[in-house]
Design a protein around this motif. Structure first.
Motif, short mmCIF file in Angstrom:
data_model
loop_
_atom_site.label_atom_id
_atom_site.label_comp_id
_atom_site.label_asym_id
_atom_site.label_seq_id
_atom_site.Cartn_x
_atom_site.Cartn_y
_atom_site.Cartn_z
N VAL A 124 0.80 -1.22 0.00
CA VAL A 124 0.00 0.00 0.00
C VAL A 124 0.84 1.27 0.00
O VAL A 124 0.36 2.32 -0.41
N THR A 125 2.09 1.22 0.44
CA THR A 125 2.93 2.41 0.42
C THR A 125 3.74 2.43 -0.88
O THR A 125 3.94 1.38 -1.52
N GLY A 126 4.22 3.58 -1.23
CA GLY A 126 5.05 3.71 -2.43
C GLY A 126 6.28 2.83 -2.37
O GLY A 126 6.63 2.16 -3.35
N GLU A 127 6.93 2.79 -1.22
CA GLU A 127 8.12 1.97 -1.06
C GLU A 127 7.81 0.48 -1.23
O GLU A 127 8.54 -0.25 -1.90
N ALA A 128 6.72 0.02 -0.62
CA ALA A 128 6.35 -1.38 -0.74
C ALA A 128 5.98 -1.73 -2.17
O ALA A 128 6.35 -2.79 -2.68
N LYS A 129 5.28 -0.84 -2.83
CA LYS A 129 4.91 -1.09 -4.24
C LYS A 129 6.15 -1.19 -5.12
O LYS A 129 6.25 -2.05 -5.98
N THR A 130 7.13 -0.32 -4.88
CA THR A 130 8.38 -0.36 -5.65
C THR A 130 9.14 -1.66 -5.36
O THR A 130 9.60 -2.33 -6.27
N ARG A 131 9.24 -2.00 -4.08
CA ARG A 131 9.96 -3.22 -3.67
C ARG A 131 9.33 -4.46 -4.30
O ARG A 131 10.04 -5.40 -4.69
N LEU A 132 8.01 -4.47 -4.44
CA LEU A 132 7.32 -5.63 -4.98
C LEU A 132 7.01 -5.51 -6.47
O LEU A 132 6.24 -6.29 -7.02
N GLY A 133 7.60 -4.51 -7.12
CA GLY A 133 7.49 -4.39 -8.57
C GLY A 133 6.13 -3.96 -9.06
O GLY A 133 5.69 -4.36 -10.13
N GLN A 134 5.46 -3.11 -8.32
CA GLN A 134 4.13 -2.66 -8.75
C GLN A 134 4.18 -1.23 -9.24
O GLN A 134 4.84 -0.39 -8.76
#
Length: 134
Positions: A124-134
Motif C-alpha cells: 500500500v505504500t510507495g516503497e512497498a509497491k516499488t519493492r514488490l514491482g508494482q
C-alpha cells in the motif's frame, strides 16, 4: 535455481483443499485422492496426504499440523475487499484483522484447518509497491 513449490502434508486433505480454494478463488487440481495442487504464475502450492510420505522414505519425515515457523503468503489486489467479501469465512480462522504493517503491506493473517499461518497481503505504500514491482 527457481523456487517452484511449497507442499503441505496433512492427515485430512479435503478440508485444506476447500480452504485454499476459498482463499485463492481457484479450483485445486486433484491428481489423486492424496495429492492436489494450486498453480499460480510464480509457484505452486501442493497439498499431500500423509500417505504420500511413504514415497519419500517413510511417515516419520514430516508431521502434519505441526508448523510453528512458516507463513504461507499470497499477494492479492486488495486485502480489505477480500476480507469484506468473505468476512464470515475469515472470522472463523482469524489471527489478525487487515492491518498495515510497518514495511508497507496491508495484511490479513488467518490459520488454515491444519493451523498453518496464511497471510493475504497487498503493498500500500510507495516503497512497498516499488519493492514488490508494482
Amino acid at each position: 535455481m527457481n523456487f517452484t513449490s511449497l507442499r503441505i502434508i496433512t492427515a485430512d486433505i479435503q478440508p485444506l483443499i476447500r480452504f485454499y480454494e476459498k482463499v485463492t478463488g481457484s479450483k485445486a487440481i486433484q491428481y489423486t485422492e492424496d495429492f492436489a495442487e494450486f498453480k499460480t504464475a510464480l509457484a505452486t502450492l501442493a497439498i499431500g496426504s500423509t500417505k504420500t510420505l511413504a514415497l519419500f522414505g517413510g511417515d516419520t519425515i514430516a508431521r502434519p499440523a505441526s508448523n510453528q515457523s512458516v507463513i504461507l503468503e499470497f499477494r492479492v489486489d486488495d486485502v480489505d475487499k477480500i476480507y469484506e467479501a468473505q468476512a464470515e469465512f475469515f472470522n472463523a480462522c482469524m489471527v489478525q484483522m487487515p492491518t498495515t504493517m510497518p514495511w508497507g503491506n496491508r495484511s490479513l493473517l488467518v490459520r488454515d484447518p491444519d493451523g498453518n499461518l496464511v497471510n493475504l497481503f497487498n503493498p500500500v505504500t510507495g516503497e512497498a509497491k516499488t519493492r514488490l514491482g508494482q
